[in-house]
Structure formats: structure tokens, C-alpha cells
Scaffold this motif. Structure first.
Motif, PDB file in Angstrom:
ATOM      1  N   LEU A   1       0.828  -1.196   0.000  1.00 43.01           N
ATOM      2  CA  LEU A   1       0.000   0.000   0.000  1.00 43.01           C
ATOM      3  C   LEU A   1       0.868   1.253   0.000  1.00 43.01           C
ATOM      4  O   LEU A   1       1.929   1.294   0.626  1.00 43.01           O
ATOM      5  CB  LEU A   1      -0.896   0.025   1.247  1.00 43.01           C
ATOM      6  N   SER A   2       0.399   2.260  -0.712  1.00 40.64           N
ATOM      7  CA  SER A   2       1.002   3.587  -0.679  1.00 40.64           C
ATOM      8  C   SER A   2       0.169   4.434   0.280  1.00 40.64           C
ATOM      9  O   SER A   2      -1.040   4.608   0.073  1.00 40.64           O
ATOM     10  CB  SER A   2       1.001   4.199  -2.083  1.00 40.64           C
ATOM     11  N   ILE A   3       0.800   4.947   1.333  1.00 39.67           N
ATOM     12  CA  ILE A   3       0.077   5.580   2.431  1.00 39.67           C
ATOM     13  C   ILE A   3       0.591   6.987   2.675  1.00 39.67           C
ATOM     14  O   ILE A   3       1.801   7.229   2.713  1.00 39.67           O
ATOM     15  CB  ILE A   3       0.226   4.743   3.728  1.00 39.67           C
ATOM     16  N   ASP A   4      -0.337   7.922   2.849  1.00 44.12           N
ATOM     17  CA  ASP A   4      -0.028   9.264   3.337  1.00 44.12           C
ATOM     18  C   ASP A   4      -0.664   9.398   4.713  1.00 44.12           C
ATOM     19  O   ASP A   4      -1.867   9.122   4.878  1.00 44.12           O
ATOM     20  CB  ASP A   4      -0.584  10.339   2.407  1.00 44.12           C
ATOM     21  N   ALA A   5       0.127   9.796   5.707  1.00 47.69           N
ATOM     22  CA  ALA A   5      -0.388   9.884   7.073  1.00 47.69           C
ATOM     23  C   ALA A   5       0.190  11.096   7.778  1.00 47.69           C
ATOM     24  O   ALA A   5       1.311  11.514   7.498  1.00 47.69           O
ATOM     25  CB  ALA A   5      -0.054   8.609   7.852  1.00 47.69           C
ATOM     26  N   MET A   6      -0.583  11.648   8.703  1.00 48.33           N
ATOM     27  CA  MET A   6      -0.125  12.773   9.517  1.00 48.33           C
ATOM     28  C   MET A   6       0.821  12.251  10.596  1.00 48.33           C
ATOM     29  O   MET A   6       0.513  11.273  11.277  1.00 48.33           O
ATOM     30  CB  MET A   6      -1.317  13.469  10.173  1.00 48.33           C
ATOM     31  N   ASN A   7       1.973  12.878  10.753  1.00 52.94           N
ATOM     32  CA  ASN A   7       2.885  12.481  11.816  1.00 52.94           C
ATOM     33  C   ASN A   7       2.592  13.284  13.083  1.00 52.94           C
ATOM     34  O   ASN A   7       1.659  14.092  13.123  1.00 52.94           O
ATOM     35  CB  ASN A   7       4.349  12.636  11.384  1.00 52.94           C
ATOM     36  N   ARG A   8       3.396  13.071  14.113  1.00 51.13           N
ATOM     37  CA  ARG A   8       3.155  13.728  15.393  1.00 51.13           C
ATOM     38  C   ARG A   8       3.303  15.250  15.310  1.00 51.13           C
ATOM     39  O   ARG A   8       2.760  15.977  16.135  1.00 51.13           O
ATOM     40  CB  ARG A   8       4.116  13.166  16.445  1.00 51.13           C
ATOM     41  N   LYS A   9       4.064  15.733  14.320  1.00 47.44           N
ATOM     42  CA  LYS A   9       4.286  17.162  14.171  1.00 47.44           C
ATOM     43  C   LYS A   9       3.232  17.836  13.304  1.00 47.44           C
ATOM     44  O   LYS A   9       3.285  19.038  13.069  1.00 47.44           O
ATOM     45  CB  LYS A   9       5.673  17.404  13.582  1.00 47.44           C
ATOM     46  N   GLY A  10       2.268  17.044  12.789  1.00 48.56           N
ATOM     47  CA  GLY A  10       1.201  17.625  12.003  1.00 48.56           C
ATOM     48  C   GLY A  10       1.468  17.722  10.524  1.00 48.56           C
ATOM     49  O   GLY A  10       0.641  18.263   9.779  1.00 48.56           O
ATOM     50  N   SER A  11       2.600  17.203  10.058  1.00 45.58           N
ATOM     51  CA  SER A  11       2.897  17.209   8.624  1.00 45.58           C
ATOM     52  C   SER A  11       2.623  15.828   8.034  1.00 45.58           C
ATOM     53  O   SER A  11       2.571  14.831   8.748  1.00 45.58           O
ATOM     54  CB  SER A  11       4.358  17.613   8.384  1.00 45.58           C
ATOM     55  N   VAL A  12       2.449  15.779   6.717  1.00 43.66           N
ATOM     56  CA  VAL A  12       2.099  14.531   6.040  1.00 43.66           C
ATOM     57  C   VAL A  12       3.366  13.759   5.696  1.00 43.66           C
ATOM     58  O   VAL A  12       4.325  14.305   5.154  1.00 43.66           O
ATOM     59  CB  VAL A  12       1.282  14.805   4.758  1.00 43.66           C
ATOM     60  N   THR A  13       3.368  12.474   6.016  1.00 41.24           N
ATOM     61  CA  THR A  13       4.471  11.577   5.706  1.00 41.24           C
ATOM     62  C   THR A  13       4.006  10.534   4.707  1.00 41.24           C
ATOM     63  O   THR A  13       2.921   9.972   4.857  1.00 41.24           O
ATOM     64  CB  THR A  13       4.986  10.877   6.972  1.00 41.24           C
ATOM     65  N   HIS A  14       4.811  10.288   3.702  1.00 39.96           N
ATOM     66  CA  HIS A  14       4.481   9.268   2.696  1.00 39.96           C
ATOM     67  C   HIS A  14       5.297   8.014   2.961  1.00 39.96           C
ATOM     68  O   HIS A  14       6.472   8.082   3.317  1.00 39.96           O
ATOM     69  CB  HIS A  14       4.764   9.778   1.283  1.00 39.96           C
ATOM     70  N   MET A  15       4.680   6.863   2.789  1.00 31.36           N
ATOM     71  CA  MET A  15       5.364   5.590   2.986  1.00 31.36           C
ATOM     72  C   MET A  15       4.731   4.518   2.124  1.00 31.36           C
ATOM     73  O   MET A  15       3.563   4.629   1.715  1.00 31.36           O
ATOM     74  CB  MET A  15       5.302   5.168   4.461  1.00 31.36           C
ATOM     75  N   VAL A  16       5.491   3.480   1.834  1.00 28.83           N
ATOM     76  CA  VAL A  16       4.995   2.291   1.138  1.00 28.83           C
ATOM     77  C   VAL A  16       5.241   1.104   2.055  1.00 28.83           C
ATOM     78  O   VAL A  16       6.365   0.882   2.515  1.00 28.83           O
ATOM     79  CB  VAL A  16       5.699   2.080  -0.212  1.00 28.83           C
ATOM     80  N   LEU A  17       4.176   0.354   2.346  1.00 30.06           N
ATOM     81  CA  LEU A  17       4.258  -0.753   3.286  1.00 30.06           C
ATOM     82  C   LEU A  17       3.626  -2.003   2.713  1.00 30.06           C
ATOM     83  O   LEU A  17       2.671  -1.933   1.929  1.00 30.06           O
ATOM     84  CB  LEU A  17       3.528  -0.412   4.588  1.00 30.06           C
ATOM     85  N   MET A  18       4.142  -3.141   3.135  1.00 36.00           N
ATOM     86  CA  MET A  18       3.440  -4.405   2.947  1.00 36.00           C
ATOM     87  C   MET A  18       2.702  -4.678   4.256  1.00 36.00           C
ATOM     88  O   MET A  18       3.314  -4.977   5.276  1.00 36.00           O
ATOM     89  CB  MET A  18       4.418  -5.541   2.659  1.00 36.00           C
ATOM     90  N   PRO A  19       1.379  -4.527   4.290  1.00 34.56           N
ATOM     91  CA  PRO A  19       0.639  -4.671   5.553  1.00 34.56           C
ATOM     92  C   PRO A  19       0.684  -6.112   6.063  1.00 34.56           C
ATOM     93  O   PRO A  19       0.503  -7.056   5.294  1.00 34.56           O
ATOM     94  CB  PRO A  19      -0.786  -4.250   5.184  1.00 34.56           C
ATOM     95  N   GLU A  20       0.929  -6.259   7.347  1.00 30.92           N
ATOM     96  CA  GLU A  20       1.010  -7.579   7.961  1.00 30.92           C
ATOM     97  C   GLU A  20      -0.228  -7.889   8.809  1.00 30.92           C
ATOM     98  O   GLU A  20      -0.853  -8.919   8.641  1.00 30.92           O
ATOM     99  CB  GLU A  20       2.277  -7.683   8.827  1.00 30.92           C
ATOM    100  N   TYR A  21      -0.569  -6.986   9.717  1.00 28.75           N
ATOM    101  CA  TYR A  21      -1.740  -7.206  10.562  1.00 28.75           C
ATOM    102  C   TYR A  21      -2.131  -5.898  11.234  1.00 28.75           C
ATOM    103  O   TYR A  21      -1.406  -4.897  11.170  1.00 28.75           O
ATOM    104  CB  TYR A  21      -1.481  -8.288  11.610  1.00 28.75           C
ATOM    105  N   LEU A  22      -3.298  -5.913  11.887  1.00 27.10           N
ATOM    106  CA  LEU A  22      -3.787  -4.754  12.624  1.00 27.10           C
ATOM    107  C   LEU A  22      -3.717  -5.028  14.122  1.00 27.10           C
ATOM    108  O   LEU A  22      -3.937  -6.151  14.565  1.00 27.10           O
ATOM    109  CB  LEU A  22      -5.239  -4.435  12.242  1.00 27.10           C
ATOM    110  N   GLU A  23      -3.399  -3.991  14.882  1.00 30.96           N
ATOM    111  CA  GLU A  23      -3.450  -4.053  16.341  1.00 30.96           C
ATOM    112  C   GLU A  23      -4.542  -3.098  16.818  1.00 30.96           C
ATOM    113  O   GLU A  23      -4.748  -2.037  16.229  1.00 30.96           O
ATOM    114  CB  GLU A  23      -2.121  -3.622  16.960  1.00 30.96           C
ATOM    115  N   TYR A  24      -5.226  -3.491  17.906  1.00 28.20           N
ATOM    116  CA  TYR A  24      -6.237  -2.607  18.491  1.00 28.20           C
ATOM    117  C   TYR A  24      -5.884  -2.336  19.943  1.00 28.20           C
ATOM    118  O   TYR A  24      -5.612  -3.266  20.714  1.00 28.20           O
ATOM    119  CB  TYR A  24      -7.624  -3.237  18.412  1.00 28.20           C
ATOM    120  N   SER A  25      -5.852  -1.075  20.329  1.00 31.43           N
ATOM    121  CA  SER A  25      -5.606  -0.679  21.710  1.00 31.43           C
ATOM    122  C   SER A  25      -6.936  -0.363  22.379  1.00 31.43           C
ATOM    123  O   SER A  25      -7.631   0.571  21.979  1.00 31.43           O
ATOM    124  CB  SER A  25      -4.682   0.542  21.762  1.00 31.43           C
ATOM    125  N   GLU A  26      -7.276  -1.147  23.379  1.00 32.16           N
ATOM    126  CA  GLU A  26      -8.553  -0.941  24.064  1.00 32.16           C
ATOM    127  C   GLU A  26      -8.558   0.368  24.839  1.00 32.16           C
ATOM    128  O   GLU A  26      -9.566   1.080  24.872  1.00 32.16           O
ATOM    129  CB  GLU A  26      -8.822  -2.109  25.007  1.00 32.16           C
TER     130      GLU A  26
END
Length: 303
Positions: free
Chosen positions: A148-173
Motif C-alpha cells: 500500500l502507498s500511504i499518506d499519514a499525519m505524523n506527530r508534528k502535524g505534517s504529512v508523511t508518505h510511505m509504502v508498506l506491505m501490511p502484515e496485521y492490525l493491532e487494536y488498543s482498548e
């Protein structure tokens, strides 16, 4: 007992046996093969004799049955009410677009009936259309193994681009957030789904980069535990999915070290504090300070 996996398996297995017997008389070997296929390894020792000895008077001696229609297992009123209650969870929208679930019954409970302490109120936006679309694309990529090609907001509020092979999802209760764990980046592959602004399949050739270290930054916390009111058992159960070591100090005291992901640090603070005076954090100093800050903050709020 609602939706028992154990008893549900037995009921469904017997239903398949009866369904086959309606079609044609069963041989002993055929009955056993159905049990072995749909139940547990030792189930044939109980189910087959129950039929052959006519303790369950459902199969005739010639292998046929007096039933004319295939057996069904309709949901009980309690099961319908439980499903109706679960359907009110906004996370259901991540998996289906259906809007109704047994409109003729009342839910067993409402979301307002559940009061959760120490849970953040800024959980992921499960009803947001963009978030739902991103979630479904991510889960499809995990199942079908494409990058997947992903654009996401980082902790500083700017957009970061990355390419990942997704493995699994984690959920924090505690955080009420989903995180995507992927591979392919030297600096790690963890991204909060709520921070993703856009995601799409990556159509170019993709090779997973060798990791510079672990998939994310791991940290440890060490605390001493006083084993009163089954505290040791509760702690080990509570942290069952974390890597940990336990050392017995004396008859009632233990030293426990838990390894966790850096992104789970706030959740770890909350979890450890939930055990009250039974637990005392002794290392590292940074984590001890986080505990102190949390307690001071709670005290200032009158808790």
C-alpha cells in the motif's frame, strides 16, 4: 451460554449427520467420518455410540431417520438481543454496510450501560466514511498480500508518505485506536489508522527493505508485585500477550519485567496503575516519572 463454540460444534455436527441421513441411509463409517470432519478428534467416542445405542433416538437401525426436513438452528431471543446490542457498536460499520439487525427485538444492553474508566475519549472515527474506506482497503491488502502507498499525519502535524506491505492490525482498548503493522521500511512500519489521510494499492514492483532493527521501538518496564487477592494471577493474565519475565523474591513478592512497544506506553501506564498498591514500578526512571505525573494529574482533578 451464548454462541458456545464447543456446544455449537456438536449441534452443527449432529445436524449434518441428520441431513445426510435424510438423503440416504448412513453406514457406520460414514457417520464417523462426518463427526471427524466437523467435530473434535475425540467426539466420535461420544456421538457415534449415542446414535448406535439409540440414546439419541434420531437415527434408525438401518441408518435412516424419521425426519423429513433438514434440521435448522434458529437463533434464540437472547442471542438476537445480544447481537442487536453488539450491532450498536460503531466499529461494526468497519465490516458491513447493513443498517438493521433484528429490528423486532430490543437490544440486551445499550452502549450507555457500559462505563469505562481510564479510556481516552479521542478514539478513531469509526463512522467517518474516509476512515471506513481506509480500514477496508487495509484489511483487503492484509488478506491478499499486496503493498500500500500511504499518506499519514505524523506527530508534528505534517504529512508523511510511505509504502508498506501490511502484515496485521493491532487494536488498543485503552486508546480505542487501530494500528497497522507492516514491513518494508527501515525505520519501522507502524501507523495509526486514524492518522491516514489517503491509502491506495501500490502498483509498482516492491521489495521489503531489510529492517535496521525490530519492527518498532521496544521498551521494558520493571515492577515489584505484592501477591495479595490473587494479584499475581491477575497481572499475568492482564499482560498475557506481552513478552515478560517473572522472578520470585519471597513468598508473596515478585519482580516482573514486561516488554512493550513504544506506542503502547500510555496504555502500559494505565494498565499498571489499575493494580493500585499491589504494584510498584522500579525501573526505568522515565517510566516511574510517567506514573508520578499520571497520579499528580489525577489528584489535581479530585480523583
Amino acid at each position: 451460554m451464548i454462541f458456545s463454540e464447543l456446544y455449537g460444534t456438536y449441534y452443527n455436527t449432529v445436524a449434518r449427520i441428520l441431513d445426510a441421513a435424510i438423503d440416504h441411509p448412513l453406514q457406520k463409517g460414514e457417520l464417523c467420518s462426518i463427526v471427524e470432519k466437523y467435530a473434535f478428534g475425540e467426539s466420535v467416542l461420544g456421538i457415534e455410540p449415542a446414535f448406535s445405542e439409540e440414546r439419541w433416538q434420531l437415527i434408525l437401525p438401518d441408518g435412516s431417520t424419521a425426519l423429513k426436513h433438514s434440521p435448522t438452528m434458529p437463533l434464540t431471543l437472547l442471542e438476537k438481543r445480544w447481537l442487536k446490542a453488539i450491532w450498536q457498536d460503531p466499529r461494526i460499520r468497519l465490516f458491513t454496510d447493513e443498517q438493521t439487525c433484528f429490528p423486532e427485538v430490543e437490544p440486551l444492553f445499550d452502549p450507555d450501560d457500559i462505563l469505562v474508566f481510564d479510556k481516552y475519549a479521542d478514539g478513531d472515527p469509526y463512522t467517518d466514511e474516509n476512515y471506513v474506506a481506509n480500514f477496508r482497503l487495509v484489511t483487503d491488502a492484509i488478506r491478499n498480500r499486496y503493498p500500500l502507498s500511504i499518506d499519514a499525519m505524523n506527530r508534528k502535524g505534517s504529512v508523511t508518505h510511505m509504502v508498506l506491505m501490511p502484515e496485521y492490525l493491532e487494536y488498543s482498548e485503552k486508546d480505542d485506536k487501530f494500528r497497522l503493522i507492516g514491513s518494508g521500511r527501515r525505520c519501522g512500519g507502524t501507523v495509526n489508522l486514524g492518522r491516514i489521510t489517503s491509502v491506495r494499492p501500490y502498483g509498482k514492483p516492491f521489495e521489503i527493505a531489510p529492517a535496521a532493527g525490530s519492527r518498532s521501538e521496544c521498551r521494558t518496564v520493571t515492577f515489584e508485585l505484592a501477591d495479595y487477592r490473587n494479584a499475581l494471577e491477575r497481572v499475568l493474565m492482564h499482560f498475557a500477550h506481552f513478552e515478560k519475565q517473572a522472578e520470585k523474591l519471597d513468598g508473596k513478592h515478585y519482580r516482573i519485567t514486561v516488554t512493550y512497544d513504544r506506542d503502547d506506553e500510555t496504555e502500559m501506564v494505565i494498565r499498571i496503575l489499575s493494580f493500585g498498591p499491589m504494584v510498584k514500578v522500579i525501573a526505568p526512571t522515565d517510566f516511574v516519572n510517567l506514573i508520578k505525573e499520571r497520579l499528580i494529574s489525577q489528584k489535581s482533578c479530585g480523583h
